[in-house]
Write a protein that holds these residues in place. Structure first.
Motif, PDB file in Angstrom:
ATOM      1  N   ALA A  46       7.266   1.772   3.208  1.00  0.00           N
ATOM      2  CA  ALA A  46       7.147   0.688   1.799  1.00  0.00           C
ATOM      3  C   ALA A  46       8.447  -0.118   2.096  1.00  0.00           C
ATOM      4  CB  ALA A  46       7.137   1.494   0.516  1.00  0.00           C
ATOM      5  N   PHE A  47       9.532   0.150   2.540  1.00  0.00           N
ATOM      6  CA  PHE A  47      10.736  -0.383   2.614  1.00  0.00           C
ATOM      7  C   PHE A  47      11.314  -0.584   4.124  1.00  0.00           C
ATOM      8  CE2 PHE A  47      11.170   2.998  -0.466  1.00  0.00           C
ATOM      9  CZ  PHE A  47      10.654   2.327  -1.726  1.00  0.00           C
ATOM     10  N   ALA A  48      10.704   0.056   5.086  1.00  0.00           N
ATOM     11  CA  ALA A  48      11.211  -0.075   6.352  1.00  0.00           C
ATOM     12  C   ALA A  48      10.267  -1.374   7.226  1.00  0.00           C
ATOM     13  CB  ALA A  48      11.187   1.206   7.107  1.00  0.00           C
ATOM     14  N   THR A  49       8.933  -1.477   6.882  1.00  0.00           N
ATOM     15  CA  THR A  49       8.420  -2.233   7.596  1.00  0.00           C
ATOM     16  C   THR A  49       8.653  -3.969   7.317  1.00  0.00           C
ATOM     17  OG1 THR A  49       6.291  -0.887   7.326  1.00  0.00           O
ATOM     18  CG2 THR A  49       5.829  -3.200   7.714  1.00  0.00           C
ATOM     19  N   SER A  91       0.870  -1.248  -0.033  1.00  0.00           N
ATOM     20  CA  SER A  91      -0.016  -0.086  -0.276  1.00  0.00           C
ATOM     21  C   SER A  91       0.891   1.111   0.020  1.00  0.00           C
ATOM     22  CB  SER A  91      -1.136   0.042   1.255  1.00  0.00           C
ATOM     23  OG  SER A  91      -0.295  -0.142   2.203  1.00  0.00           O
ATOM     24  N   PHE A  92       2.049   1.235   0.388  1.00  0.00           N
ATOM     25  CA  PHE A  92       2.961   2.608   0.752  1.00  0.00           C
ATOM     26  C   PHE A  92       3.728   2.448  -0.651  1.00  0.00           C
ATOM     27  CE2 PHE A  92       1.727   2.680   5.017  1.00  0.00           C
ATOM     28  CZ  PHE A  92       1.590   4.254   5.262  1.00  0.00           C
ATOM     29  N   GLN A  93       3.888   1.259  -1.157  1.00  0.00           N
ATOM     30  CA  GLN A  93       4.622   1.434  -2.550  1.00  0.00           C
ATOM     31  C   GLN A  93       4.189   2.215  -3.485  1.00  0.00           C
ATOM     32  OE1 GLN A  93       7.851  -0.214  -3.111  1.00  0.00           O
ATOM     33  NE2 GLN A  93       7.908   1.161  -4.672  1.00  0.00           N
ATOM     34  N   THR A  94       2.789   2.392  -3.631  1.00  0.00           N
ATOM     35  CA  THR A  94       2.038   3.478  -4.648  1.00  0.00           C
ATOM     36  C   THR A  94       2.490   4.936  -4.376  1.00  0.00           C
ATOM     37  OG1 THR A  94       0.194   3.593  -3.186  1.00  0.00           O
ATOM     38  CG2 THR A  94       0.102   1.821  -4.689  1.00  0.00           C
ATOM     39  N   THR A 114      12.714   5.297  -3.279  1.00  0.00           N
ATOM     40  CA  THR A 114      13.377   3.859  -3.439  1.00  0.00           C
ATOM     41  C   THR A 114      13.861   3.674  -2.173  1.00  0.00           C
ATOM     42  OG1 THR A 114      15.641   4.795  -4.204  1.00  0.00           O
ATOM     43  CG2 THR A 114      14.037   4.428  -5.903  1.00  0.00           C
ATOM     44  N   GLU A 115      14.523   2.316  -1.985  1.00  0.00           N
ATOM     45  CA  GLU A 115      15.076   1.673  -0.843  1.00  0.00           C
ATOM     46  C   GLU A 115      16.484   2.384  -0.599  1.00  0.00           C
ATOM     47  OE1 GLU A 115      15.205  -2.237   1.646  1.00  0.00           O
ATOM     48  OE2 GLU A 115      14.892  -2.446  -0.590  1.00  0.00           O
TER      49      GLU A 115
END
Length: 104
Positions: A40-43, A20-23, A31-32
């Protein structure tokens, strides 16, 4: 249906959160590499396990016939008090409000 998170749900919760946060990441070019702490990357499963087992956060999922499709958790910090909720026509969700005394 909204229900409390079970420990064996956490892996699926990580997937829901990250996707959901990737959008948002895609929209803003995160980006990471340039935003490693963005949700989107830290969870991670380890992070949610800590929230679940150590912090004892209230955690909930929204589940339909396809499985878990939504996730929510609450972390109440010291001195913060819940003051109510409000449903607005322009949001597809209910807003929760908290108050915290600042200073002496």
């Amino acid at each position: 249906m909204i229900r409390k998170v079970l420990k064996n749900d956490l892996d699926e919760c990580v997937k829901v959160i990250r996707s959901s946060f990737q959008t948002v990441a895609d929209e803003f070019g995160f980006t990471e590499d340039n935003a490693p702490r963005f949700t989107a990357f830290a969870t991670t499963l380890e992070r949610l396990l800590y929230h679940y087992e150590q912090e004892k956060r209230p955690m909930f999922v929204y589940q339909n016939d396809d499985g878990i499709v939504g996730y929510y958790s609450l972390w109440k910090q010291n001195g913060a008090e819940h003051t109510g909720t409000e449903k607005y026509d322009f949001f597809p969700f209910t807003c929760g409000y908290m108050r915290m005394k600042i200073g002496g």
